[in-house]
Design a protein around this motif. Structure first.
Motif, mmCIF file in Angstrom:
data_model
loop_
_atom_site.group_PDB
_atom_site.id
_atom_site.type_symbol
_atom_site.label_atom_id
_atom_site.label_comp_id
_atom_site.label_asym_id
_atom_site.label_seq_id
_atom_site.Cartn_x
_atom_site.Cartn_y
_atom_site.Cartn_z
ATOM 1 N N ILE A 1 1.030 -14.034 8.604
ATOM 2 C CA ILE A 1 0.293 -13.381 7.597
ATOM 3 C C ILE A 1 -0.756 -12.670 8.144
ATOM 4 O O ILE A 1 -1.674 -13.043 9.045
ATOM 5 N N GLU A 2 -0.757 -11.324 7.771
ATOM 6 C CA GLU A 2 -1.856 -10.525 8.585
ATOM 7 C C GLU A 2 -2.429 -9.551 7.613
ATOM 8 O O GLU A 2 -1.869 -9.346 6.321
ATOM 9 N N PHE A 3 -3.423 -9.025 7.899
ATOM 10 C CA PHE A 3 -4.255 -8.190 6.879
ATOM 11 C C PHE A 3 -4.715 -6.963 7.382
ATOM 12 O O PHE A 3 -5.023 -6.588 8.710
ATOM 13 N N GLU A 4 -4.459 -5.639 6.814
ATOM 14 C CA GLU A 4 -4.794 -4.506 7.458
ATOM 15 C C GLU A 4 -5.911 -3.996 6.358
ATOM 16 O O GLU A 4 -5.717 -3.829 5.286
ATOM 17 N N GLY A 5 -6.951 -3.068 7.065
ATOM 18 C CA GLY A 5 -7.819 -2.414 6.267
ATOM 19 C C GLY A 5 -9.201 -3.183 6.230
ATOM 20 O O GLY A 5 -9.818 -2.682 5.178
ATOM 21 N N LEU A 6 -9.143 -4.231 6.705
ATOM 22 C CA LEU A 6 -10.600 -5.040 6.371
ATOM 23 C C LEU A 6 -11.507 -4.718 7.309
ATOM 24 O O LEU A 6 -11.690 -5.273 8.467
ATOM 25 N N GLU A 7 -12.327 -3.848 7.004
ATOM 26 C CA GLU A 7 -13.097 -3.190 7.850
ATOM 27 C C GLU A 7 -14.474 -3.978 7.851
ATOM 28 O O GLU A 7 -15.421 -4.109 8.861
ATOM 29 N N HIS A 8 -15.050 -4.263 6.711
ATOM 30 C CA HIS A 8 -16.191 -5.206 6.420
ATOM 31 C C HIS A 8 -16.021 -6.311 5.788
ATOM 32 O O HIS A 8 -16.811 -7.445 6.104
ATOM 33 N N THR A 9 -14.977 -6.541 5.148
ATOM 34 C CA THR A 9 -14.655 -7.963 4.552
ATOM 35 C C THR A 9 -14.012 -8.999 5.549
ATOM 36 O O THR A 9 -13.038 -8.404 6.426
ATOM 37 N N LYS A 10 -14.719 -10.331 5.557
ATOM 38 C CA LYS A 10 -14.073 -11.176 6.578
ATOM 39 C C LYS A 10 -12.499 -11.714 5.746
ATOM 40 O O LYS A 10 -12.546 -11.868 4.664
ATOM 41 N N GLN B 1 -7.894 -8.503 -7.239
ATOM 42 C CA GLN B 1 -8.494 -7.494 -8.084
ATOM 43 C C GLN B 1 -10.012 -8.088 -8.670
ATOM 44 O O GLN B 1 -10.926 -7.157 -8.772
ATOM 45 N N ASP B 2 -9.990 -9.231 -9.169
ATOM 46 C CA ASP B 2 -11.139 -9.872 -9.478
ATOM 47 C C ASP B 2 -12.146 -9.937 -8.483
ATOM 48 O O ASP B 2 -13.471 -10.076 -8.906
ATOM 49 N N LEU B 3 -11.911 -9.728 -7.111
ATOM 50 C CA LEU B 3 -12.953 -9.791 -6.157
ATOM 51 C C LEU B 3 -13.900 -8.613 -6.285
ATOM 52 O O LEU B 3 -14.905 -8.539 -5.932
ATOM 53 N N ASP B 4 -12.901 -7.464 -6.929
ATOM 54 C CA ASP B 4 -13.862 -6.181 -7.223
ATOM 55 C C ASP B 4 -14.420 -5.618 -5.575
ATOM 56 O O ASP B 4 -15.576 -4.922 -5.652
ATOM 57 N N LEU B 5 -13.513 -5.868 -4.576
ATOM 58 C CA LEU B 5 -13.812 -5.236 -3.456
ATOM 59 C C LEU B 5 -13.080 -4.223 -3.039
ATOM 60 O O LEU B 5 -13.344 -3.509 -2.052
ATOM 61 N N PHE B 6 -11.837 -4.167 -3.504
ATOM 62 C CA PHE B 6 -10.602 -3.091 -3.086
ATOM 63 C C PHE B 6 -10.312 -2.126 -4.140
ATOM 64 O O PHE B 6 -10.268 -2.560 -5.463
ATOM 65 N N THR B 7 -10.136 -0.952 -3.877
ATOM 66 C CA THR B 7 -9.570 -0.011 -4.537
ATOM 67 C C THR B 7 -8.148 0.150 -4.731
ATOM 68 O O THR B 7 -7.375 0.377 -5.744
ATOM 69 N N ASP B 8 -7.295 -0.420 -3.668
ATOM 70 C CA ASP B 8 -6.008 -0.289 -3.397
ATOM 71 C C ASP B 8 -5.623 -1.633 -2.503
ATOM 72 O O ASP B 8 -6.011 -1.993 -1.474
ATOM 73 N N SER C 1 13.073 -14.598 7.770
ATOM 74 C CA SER C 1 11.814 -14.883 8.177
ATOM 75 C C SER C 1 11.138 -13.406 8.206
ATOM 76 O O SER C 1 11.668 -12.542 8.591
ATOM 77 N N ILE C 2 9.870 -13.439 7.799
ATOM 78 C CA ILE C 2 9.224 -12.416 7.765
ATOM 79 C C ILE C 2 7.760 -12.568 8.212
ATOM 80 O O ILE C 2 7.099 -13.536 8.002
ATOM 81 N N THR C 3 7.097 -11.474 8.436
ATOM 82 C CA THR C 3 5.667 -11.125 8.611
ATOM 83 C C THR C 3 5.159 -10.538 7.484
ATOM 84 O O THR C 3 5.650 -9.405 7.244
ATOM 85 N N LEU C 4 4.354 -11.170 6.643
ATOM 86 C CA LEU C 4 3.760 -10.568 5.401
ATOM 87 C C LEU C 4 2.359 -10.086 5.546
ATOM 88 O O LEU C 4 1.386 -10.628 5.976
ATOM 89 N N THR C 5 2.181 -8.846 5.305
ATOM 90 C CA THR C 5 1.075 -8.066 5.760
ATOM 91 C C THR C 5 0.226 -7.588 4.292
ATOM 92 O O THR C 5 1.168 -6.807 3.584
ATOM 93 N N TYR C 6 -0.995 -8.025 3.951
ATOM 94 C CA TYR C 6 -1.562 -7.348 3.050
ATOM 95 C C TYR C 6 -2.527 -6.261 3.315
ATOM 96 O O TYR C 6 -3.206 -6.134 4.377
ATOM 97 N N HIS C 7 -2.222 -5.056 2.606
ATOM 98 C CA HIS C 7 -2.731 -3.860 3.057
ATOM 99 C C HIS C 7 -3.856 -3.552 1.886
ATOM 100 O O HIS C 7 -3.602 -3.644 0.764
ATOM 101 N N VAL C 8 -5.182 -3.379 2.358
ATOM 102 C CA VAL C 8 -6.452 -3.109 1.285
ATOM 103 C C VAL C 8 -7.078 -1.820 1.636
ATOM 104 O O VAL C 8 -7.040 -1.293 2.812
ATOM 105 N N LYS C 9 -7.669 -1.274 0.756
ATOM 106 C CA LYS C 9 -8.625 -0.138 1.066
ATOM 107 C C LYS C 9 -9.905 -0.652 0.391
ATOM 108 O O LYS C 9 -10.154 -0.982 -0.816
ATOM 109 N N GLU C 10 -10.899 -0.865 1.226
ATOM 110 C CA GLU C 10 -12.272 -1.269 0.742
ATOM 111 C C GLU C 10 -12.967 -0.488 -0.090
ATOM 112 O O GLU C 10 -13.058 0.850 0.095
ATOM 113 N N ILE C 11 -13.630 -0.827 -1.099
ATOM 114 C CA ILE C 11 -14.550 -0.219 -2.052
ATOM 115 C C ILE C 11 -15.715 0.074 -1.190
ATOM 116 O O ILE C 11 -15.967 -0.299 -0.147
ATOM 117 N N PHE C 12 -16.755 1.071 -1.575
ATOM 118 C CA PHE C 12 -18.166 1.412 -1.173
ATOM 119 C C PHE C 12 -18.941 -0.103 -0.987
ATOM 120 O O PHE C 12 -18.517 -0.918 -1.711
#
Length: 432
Positions: A40-49, A78-85, A102-113
């Motif tokens: 599992i991978e994450f893309e777009g986490l600039e400030h969120t751990k 969505q309830d975290l209220d941290l991401f717009t996308d 078998s897959i690699t699952l990636t969560y893509h997010v765009k952080e809110i202000f």
């Protein structure tokens, strides 16, 4: 009480360029049910751990992908209220197989202000619209901790009613599912509804310990000092909540029930000494674009209650049939609402001047019922009813901005209301 940021976003969404696709989506045909998740991978986490996201997921390495599980996950994110996308993609580790095993699952997010100096607004039935300045960090240390300092003053007249506030909250404490909300509030204003100078210092801590996925133990402690009144008024409370909603923000389906018992005051010549029994029930059901909600808030207060804590009804946060006034005060209260929402535009990500946010638009119509009384059991003379309708703009931090018109046959003329947050939220903190 929660943050009251971003009043300007109500108009900003009109000119923002929103993405046409669903803000919570699957962006790959490789995400097929039953595929084994190798990583599992994450893309777009600039400030969120990363652990802030991973603790909300039901998918685990070694498990199987499920579209149904993702539908649940995306509401939790969505309830975290941290991401717009938020969307996912899958990369097959077996490229020669049409349906990957078998897959690699990636969560893509765009952080809110995150950091934002802004105007601060608050709309209460007692003080009306209050404006000021705020400095907030919506994601302190990347740990989903919100902190904010504010100064607000009433606009009619300016600087007569003033508030200074600090808020901090998070759904976790040191990695444990122990939600907490800390509030410091200094108030200096004349309460024309209940007739006293509200010069108050308040420290409040609410906690919610999630013992099971749908069951939480609640606790609170409050230190309140009224300079021109009884002095110290402590509060201690315990309760529980059963929560089967699909989402805490903009709920579409499910039920919520909360029951609390709180002791207030220590007695004395001017003081108070009473027990409050609170019942908060909410139920939601969705059919297509229509969302039906029924809510009930009941608070009974046997004991010695003074004017400092009388309930008032009237306004966007209680009863949308008339404005609040000194004629509508009581020791006990019951607020009932039946509301129909039509989702005109689902939540969409947008960006304005480099600030990422989201918005949604809903049309609403409903019925409000108010029961407010002092002693014994209430009668029909304590009941009032009203109809209302309007427009809600769903945005970050504030949950929603409400533009509504209410009408009560007993008062005979429509009244326009402007409110922040869902009414079921603002009704709980309006007394402060």
């Amino acid at each position: 009480m929660k943050t009251f940021l971003l009043a300007g976003l109500a108009s900003a969404f009109v000119s923002a360029n929103a993405a046409e696709q669903d803000s919570l989506r699957v962006d790959s045909d490789q995400c097929s049910d039953g595929a084994k998740i190798e990583s599992i991978e994450f893309e777009g986490l600039e400030h969120t751990k990363p652990h802030v996201v991973s603790r909300e997921l039901t998918h685990k390495v070694g498990g199987s992908f499920s579209q149904k599980s993702f539908e649940s996950e995306k509401l939790r994110l969505q309830d975290l209220d941290l991401f717009t996308d938020i969307y996912i993609s899958c990369k097959s580790l077996s490229p020669l197989v049409s349906r990957p095993s078998s897959i690699t699952l990636t969560y893509h997010v765009k952080e809110i202000f995150r950091w934002i100096p802004s105007p601060a607004g608050k709309k209460t039935d007692r003080d009306g619209l209050m404006l000021g300045l705020a400095l907030a960090n919506l994601n302190v240390l990347g740990e989903d901790i919100r902190a904010e300092v504010q100064f607000r003053t009433a606009i009619d007249p300016f600087f007569e009613n003033n508030e200074y506030a600090f808020y901090a909250s998070s759904p976790y404490l040191f990695g444990l599912p122990l939600g907490w909300n800390f509030e410091f509030l200094r108030t200096d204003s004349w309460d024309d509804l209940r007739g006293f100078q509200d010069a108050t210092w308040l420290l409040s801590l609410d906690v919610s310990w999630k013992l099971l996925s749908h069951f939480s133990i609640l606790g609170k402690t409050v230190y309140r000092y009224l300079e021109k009144g009884p002095g110290v008024l402590p509060e201690f409370g315990l309760g529980f909540a059963v929560d089967y909603r699909d989402s805490e923000l903009d709920t579409r389906k499910g039920i919520y029930f909360e029951s609390d018992v709180t002791h207030v005051g220590v007695g004395g010549r001017q003081g108070e000494n009473f027990v409050e029994f609170l019942e908060d029930a909410r139920a939601y059901y969705t059919f297509g674009r229509f969302v039906t909600g029924a809510t009930a808030l009941v608070r009974l207060r046997p004991g010695d209650v003074k004017k400092y804590d009388y309930y008032y009804h009237g306004g966007a946060n209680t009863f949308r049939g008339h404005e609040s006034d000194s004629l509508h005060l009581g020791v006990h209260e019951m607020l009932l609402t039946l509301e129909e929402r039509f989702v005109l535009r689902e939540r969409r990500p947008a960006s304005l001047w480099g600030v990422n946010f989201f918005y949604g638009i809903q049309l609403v119509a409903g019925l409000d019922a108010s029961v407010l009384w002092d002693k014994g059991a209430p009668g029909w003379k304590n009941y009032e009813g009203a109809v209302y309708g309007g427009l809600h703009v769903v945005i970050p931090a504030l949950d929603r901005i409400r533009f509504e018109v209410g009408y009560s046959p007993d008062h005979g003329e429509p009244v326009f209301y402007f409110g922040l947050f869902d009414k079921v939220t603002s009704a709980r903190w309006r007394s402060r």
